[in-house]
Motif scaffolding. Structure first.
Motif, PDB file in Angstrom:
ATOM      1  N   GLN A 115       0.817  -1.213   0.000  1.00 51.17           N
ATOM      2  CA  GLN A 115       0.000   0.000   0.000  1.00 51.17           C
ATOM      3  C   GLN A 115       0.853   1.266   0.000  1.00 51.17           C
ATOM      4  OE1 GLN A 115      -3.828  -0.079   2.218  1.00 51.17           O
ATOM      5  NE2 GLN A 115      -3.051   1.718   3.272  1.00 51.17           N
ATOM      6  N   ASN A 116       2.039   1.216   0.628  1.00 50.80           N
ATOM      7  CA  ASN A 116       2.908   2.387   0.700  1.00 50.80           C
ATOM      8  C   ASN A 116       3.818   2.541  -0.528  1.00 50.80           C
ATOM      9  OD1 ASN A 116       4.789   0.376   1.042  1.00 50.80           O
ATOM     10  ND2 ASN A 116       5.575   1.097   3.003  1.00 50.80           N
ATOM     11  N   VAL A 154       3.229 -14.009  -4.117  1.00 44.57           N
ATOM     12  CA  VAL A 154       3.019 -13.139  -2.960  1.00 44.57           C
ATOM     13  C   VAL A 154       1.840 -12.209  -3.227  1.00 44.57           C
ATOM     14  CG1 VAL A 154       5.387 -13.127  -2.073  1.00 44.57           C
ATOM     15  CG2 VAL A 154       4.747 -11.515  -3.862  1.00 44.57           C
ATOM     16  N   CYS A 155       1.191 -11.775  -2.155  1.00 46.71           N
ATOM     17  CA  CYS A 155       0.160 -10.748  -2.252  1.00 46.71           C
ATOM     18  C   CYS A 155       0.094 -10.004  -0.935  1.00 46.71           C
ATOM     19  CB  CYS A 155      -1.206 -11.344  -2.606  1.00 46.71           C
ATOM     20  SG  CYS A 155      -1.976 -12.309  -1.293  1.00 46.71           S
ATOM     21  N   GLN A 156      -0.448  -8.810  -0.968  1.00 50.84           N
ATOM     22  CA  GLN A 156      -0.662  -8.078   0.282  1.00 50.84           C
ATOM     23  C   GLN A 156      -1.896  -8.627   0.963  1.00 50.84           C
ATOM     24  OE1 GLN A 156      -0.049  -3.726   0.534  1.00 50.84           O
ATOM     25  NE2 GLN A 156      -2.115  -3.606   1.350  1.00 50.84           N
ATOM     26  N   ALA A 157      -1.843  -8.766   2.277  1.00 51.76           N
ATOM     27  CA  ALA A 157      -2.983  -9.265   3.044  1.00 51.76           C
ATOM     28  C   ALA A 157      -4.079  -8.208   3.088  1.00 51.76           C
ATOM     29  CB  ALA A 157      -2.552  -9.645   4.450  1.00 51.76           C
ATOM     30  N   ALA A 158      -5.320  -8.608   2.856  1.00 47.32           N
ATOM     31  CA  ALA A 158      -6.430  -7.662   2.847  1.00 47.32           C
ATOM     32  C   ALA A 158      -6.818  -7.202   4.242  1.00 47.32           C
ATOM     33  CB  ALA A 158      -7.634  -8.292   2.150  1.00 47.32           C
ATOM     34  N   ASP A 159      -6.453  -7.978   5.256  1.00 48.90           N
ATOM     35  CA  ASP A 159      -6.852  -7.635   6.622  1.00 48.90           C
ATOM     36  C   ASP A 159      -5.783  -6.828   7.366  1.00 48.90           C
ATOM     37  OD1 ASP A 159      -5.171  -9.840   6.620  1.00 48.90           O
ATOM     38  OD2 ASP A 159      -6.075 -10.725   8.407  1.00 48.90           O
ATOM     39  N   ASN A 160      -4.622  -6.602   6.743  1.00 47.38           N
ATOM     40  CA  ASN A 160      -3.573  -5.800   7.371  1.00 47.38           C
ATOM     41  C   ASN A 160      -2.618  -5.311   6.284  1.00 47.38           C
ATOM     42  OD1 ASN A 160      -1.301  -4.772   8.773  1.00 47.38           O
ATOM     43  ND2 ASN A 160      -1.734  -6.086  10.527  1.00 47.38           N
ATOM     44  N   ALA A 161      -2.556  -3.991   6.088  1.00 43.98           N
ATOM     45  CA  ALA A 161      -1.766  -3.421   4.993  1.00 43.98           C
ATOM     46  C   ALA A 161      -0.273  -3.649   5.150  1.00 43.98           C
ATOM     47  CB  ALA A 161      -2.052  -1.919   4.883  1.00 43.98           C
ATOM     48  N   ASP A 162       0.188  -3.989   6.348  1.00 41.02           N
ATOM     49  CA  ASP A 162       1.617  -4.235   6.570  1.00 41.02           C
ATOM     50  C   ASP A 162       2.010  -5.686   6.362  1.00 41.02           C
ATOM     51  OD1 ASP A 162       2.164  -1.570   7.257  1.00 41.02           O
ATOM     52  OD2 ASP A 162       1.568  -1.909   9.337  1.00 41.02           O
ATOM     53  N   ASP A 163       1.037  -6.557   6.113  1.00 38.01           N
ATOM     54  CA  ASP A 163       1.323  -7.991   6.015  1.00 38.01           C
ATOM     55  C   ASP A 163       1.341  -8.480   4.571  1.00 38.01           C
ATOM     56  OD1 ASP A 163       1.339  -7.892   8.734  1.00 38.01           O
ATOM     57  OD2 ASP A 163      -0.397  -9.217   9.032  1.00 38.01           O
ATOM     58  N   ILE A 164       2.152  -9.513   4.351  1.00 38.64           N
ATOM     59  CA  ILE A 164       2.290 -10.166   3.052  1.00 38.64           C
ATOM     60  C   ILE A 164       1.946 -11.640   3.236  1.00 38.64           C
ATOM     61  CG2 ILE A 164       3.905 -10.746   1.198  1.00 38.64           C
ATOM     62  CD1 ILE A 164       5.631  -8.421   2.723  1.00 38.64           C
ATOM     63  N   ARG A 173       2.550 -15.956   6.434  1.00 32.45           N
ATOM     64  CA  ARG A 173       2.216 -14.552   6.660  1.00 32.45           C
ATOM     65  C   ARG A 173       3.448 -13.862   7.232  1.00 32.45           C
ATOM     66  NH1 ARG A 173      -2.481 -11.019   7.902  1.00 32.45           N
ATOM     67  NH2 ARG A 173      -3.851 -12.748   7.280  1.00 32.45           N
ATOM     68  N   ILE A 174       3.827 -12.773   6.585  1.00 31.33           N
ATOM     69  CA  ILE A 174       5.016 -12.003   6.972  1.00 31.33           C
ATOM     70  C   ILE A 174       4.595 -10.548   7.109  1.00 31.33           C
ATOM     71  CG2 ILE A 174       7.314 -11.254   6.212  1.00 31.33           C
ATOM     72  CD1 ILE A 174       5.949 -14.311   4.595  1.00 31.33           C
ATOM     73  N   THR A 175       5.174  -9.844   8.058  1.00 32.08           N
ATOM     74  CA  THR A 175       4.875  -8.419   8.204  1.00 32.08           C
ATOM     75  C   THR A 175       6.112  -7.587   7.919  1.00 32.08           C
ATOM     76  OG1 THR A 175       3.737  -6.805   9.606  1.00 32.08           O
ATOM     77  CG2 THR A 175       5.433  -8.153  10.665  1.00 32.08           C
ATOM     78  N   VAL A 176       5.881  -6.359   7.479  1.00 26.96           N
ATOM     79  CA  VAL A 176       6.969  -5.393   7.296  1.00 26.96           C
ATOM     80  C   VAL A 176       7.001  -4.504   8.528  1.00 26.96           C
ATOM     81  CG1 VAL A 176       7.890  -3.534   5.876  1.00 26.96           C
ATOM     82  CG2 VAL A 176       6.648  -5.409   4.796  1.00 26.96           C
ATOM     83  N   SER A 177       8.100  -4.564   9.255  1.00 30.69           N
ATOM     84  CA  SER A 177       8.238  -3.753  10.462  1.00 30.69           C
ATOM     85  C   SER A 177       9.472  -2.866  10.339  1.00 30.69           C
ATOM     86  CB  SER A 177       8.357  -4.640  11.703  1.00 30.69           C
ATOM     87  OG  SER A 177       9.561  -5.376  11.677  1.00 30.69           O
ATOM     88  N   ILE A 178       9.537  -1.848  11.175  1.00 31.07           N
ATOM     89  CA  ILE A 178      10.675  -0.919  11.167  1.00 31.07           C
ATOM     90  C   ILE A 178      11.419  -1.034  12.488  1.00 31.07           C
ATOM     91  CG2 ILE A 178      11.394   1.486  11.002  1.00 31.07           C
ATOM     92  CD1 ILE A 178       8.947   2.010   9.309  1.00 31.07           C
ATOM     93  N   GLU A 179      12.691  -1.354  12.381  1.00 28.82           N
ATOM     94  CA  GLU A 179      13.561  -1.437  13.552  1.00 28.82           C
ATOM     95  C   GLU A 179      14.830  -0.647  13.275  1.00 28.82           C
ATOM     96  OE1 GLU A 179      14.280  -5.401  14.852  1.00 28.82           O
ATOM     97  OE2 GLU A 179      12.160  -5.988  14.754  1.00 28.82           O
ATOM     98  N   ASN A 180      15.170   0.267  14.174  1.00 30.16           N
ATOM     99  CA  ASN A 180      16.349   1.124  14.003  1.00 30.16           C
ATOM    100  C   ASN A 180      16.317   1.851  12.656  1.00 30.16           C
ATOM    101  OD1 ASN A 180      17.423   0.244  16.509  1.00 30.16           O
ATOM    102  ND2 ASN A 180      18.274  -1.583  15.496  1.00 30.16           N
ATOM    103  N   ASN A 181      15.106   2.335  12.325  1.00 27.22           N
ATOM    104  CA  ASN A 181      14.882   3.099  11.088  1.00 27.22           C
ATOM    105  C   ASN A 181      15.099   2.285   9.820  1.00 27.22           C
ATOM    106  OD1 ASN A 181      14.213   5.558  12.403  1.00 27.22           O
ATOM    107  ND2 ASN A 181      16.417   5.943  12.740  1.00 27.22           N
ATOM    108  N   LYS A 182      15.092   0.957   9.929  1.00 30.88           N
ATOM    109  CA  LYS A 182      15.224   0.091   8.765  1.00 30.88           C
ATOM    110  C   LYS A 182      14.030  -0.853   8.671  1.00 30.88           C
ATOM    111  CE  LYS A 182      20.274   0.023   8.456  1.00 30.88           C
ATOM    112  NZ  LYS A 182      21.488  -0.839   8.416  1.00 30.88           N
ATOM    113  N   GLU A 183      13.547  -1.037   7.449  1.00 32.12           N
ATOM    114  CA  GLU A 183      12.434  -1.960   7.239  1.00 32.12           C
ATOM    115  C   GLU A 183      12.942  -3.396   7.244  1.00 32.12           C
ATOM    116  OE1 GLU A 183       9.174  -0.815   4.507  1.00 32.12           O
ATOM    117  OE2 GLU A 183      10.562   0.753   3.876  1.00 32.12           O
TER     118      GLU A 183
END
Length: 327
Positions: free
Chosen positions: A76-77, A112-122, A134-144
């Motif tokens: 989505q981003n 792969v596809c983006q999860a419809a129930d959470n925009a951060d999940d694949i 199911r995998i999520t995109v998270s940010i740690e120490n300013n890195k995805e």
């Protein structure tokens, strides 16, 4: 799941390429009297080059000597996630196609596809493990980062995947007992809840004829009303409603792979074969235009995805990300 909400019954309005400058698909009848496709004759030439080549990005990262990119999706981003089948990885790229992160999986991912129930999940299919991860995109120490969350088992080898507001659809190849009666088809499309709970299978049309020969990629329309299935061996892209009824079949491309959809509900279908490696198909299943094969830059695309904000199409080949812009 965006096609049209009107069921196509007239042959001239279906995806069989009955247009003035095009030749129809040759057909024959088998011993049961059922019409089957024999040869795909795509349109003589596209009306125009509807997408311009922008750039190409090497799919290899770090110490990889080779890669094999398959499924691809925009987040989505605007970030991009790619399945690298050869290296057992998912790869994350920025909206400018800069490599950001990777995640190694237990086996080769396909789609792969983006999860419809959470925009951060694949969601990613891992065929030989018969799993969806199911995998999520998270940010740690300013890195995805790509962070695994969960997985669920499928009933067979799972290939294409797509997600809509009611659940998850996957292409599967199931093991059929030799003495099973009535005998189900080997290739099916399964619908799951978001937690992986199996809901139902799409297998037969109203005449109990199997729908699929080898479905490889899926997508859903913007309004979640229709499911799109590319059947590699049947040379067909199908559009089906929520009652598993066929709305149209597009028969104009040999061995179709990935499917993308733009905001005008046009489909963009990729293939290894033909004078046009991408077909643009309208919401009623009619051919509109094509992306000509360039002998100077041969294109053999697997997956395809579309980003609305800048009208960008990205295709995966074994070794690269190929970026085009609609004109």
């Amino acid at each position: 799941m965006g096609c049209t909400q009107t069921k196509v019954t007239d042959t001239a309005d279906s995806g069989q390429l009955k247009q003035t400058k095009e030749k129809p698909t040759k057909q024959s009848k088998n011993k049961n009297g059922k019409t089957t496709d024999v040869e795909i004759l795509e349109p003589v030439k596209p009306k125009a080059t509807y997408a311009n080549y922008l750039s190409s990005y090497d799919g290899k990262v770090k110490n990889e000597s080779a890669c094999s990119l398959r499924g691809v999706t925009f987040m989505q981003n605007g970030d991009l996630v790619v399945a690298d089948y050869k290296n057992n990885k998912l790869k994350l790229y920025s909206s400018k196609f800069e490599f950001l992160a990777e995640l190694e999986l237990p086996s080769a991912p396909w789609d792969v596809c983006q999860a419809a129930d959470n925009a951060d999940d694949i969601l990613a299919t891992v065929p030989y493990k018969k799993e969806v991860h199911r995998i999520t995109v998270s940010i740690e120490n300013n890195k995805e980062r790509l962070v695994p969350l969960s997985e669920f088992r499928t009933e067979g080898f799972c290939w294409g995947i797509s997600c809509f507001d009611g659940g998850i659809a996957t292409c599967v190849k199931v093991s059929v007992p030799e003495k099973a009666w009535p005998k189900p088809p080997e290739f099916q499309v399964h619908i799951h809840e978001f937690d992986g709970t199996y809901r139902r299978a799409i297998m037969f049309d109203a005449n109990s004829v199997p729908y699929f020969k080898e479905p490889k990629y899926l997508n859903v329309t913007y309004d979640d009303l229709f499911l799109l299935i590319s059947d590699y061996k049947q040379n067909t892209v199908m559009c089906m409603n929520n009652e598993d009824e066929l709305i149209f079949s597009y028969l104009g491309m040999k061995s179709p792979n990935g499917i993308a959809m733009d905001e005008n509900k046009n489909l963009h279908i990729a293939s290894f074969f033909g004078a046009q490696r991408v077909h643009k198909v309208g919401p009623n299943g009619k051919y509109i235009d094509g992306l000509p094969h360039d002998e100077d830059r041969p294109l053999f695309p697997h997956g395809i995805c579309y980003r609305r904000k800048d009208k960008i199409i990205v295709m995966t080949t074994d070794q690269s990300l190929e970026v085009y812009k609609l004109v």
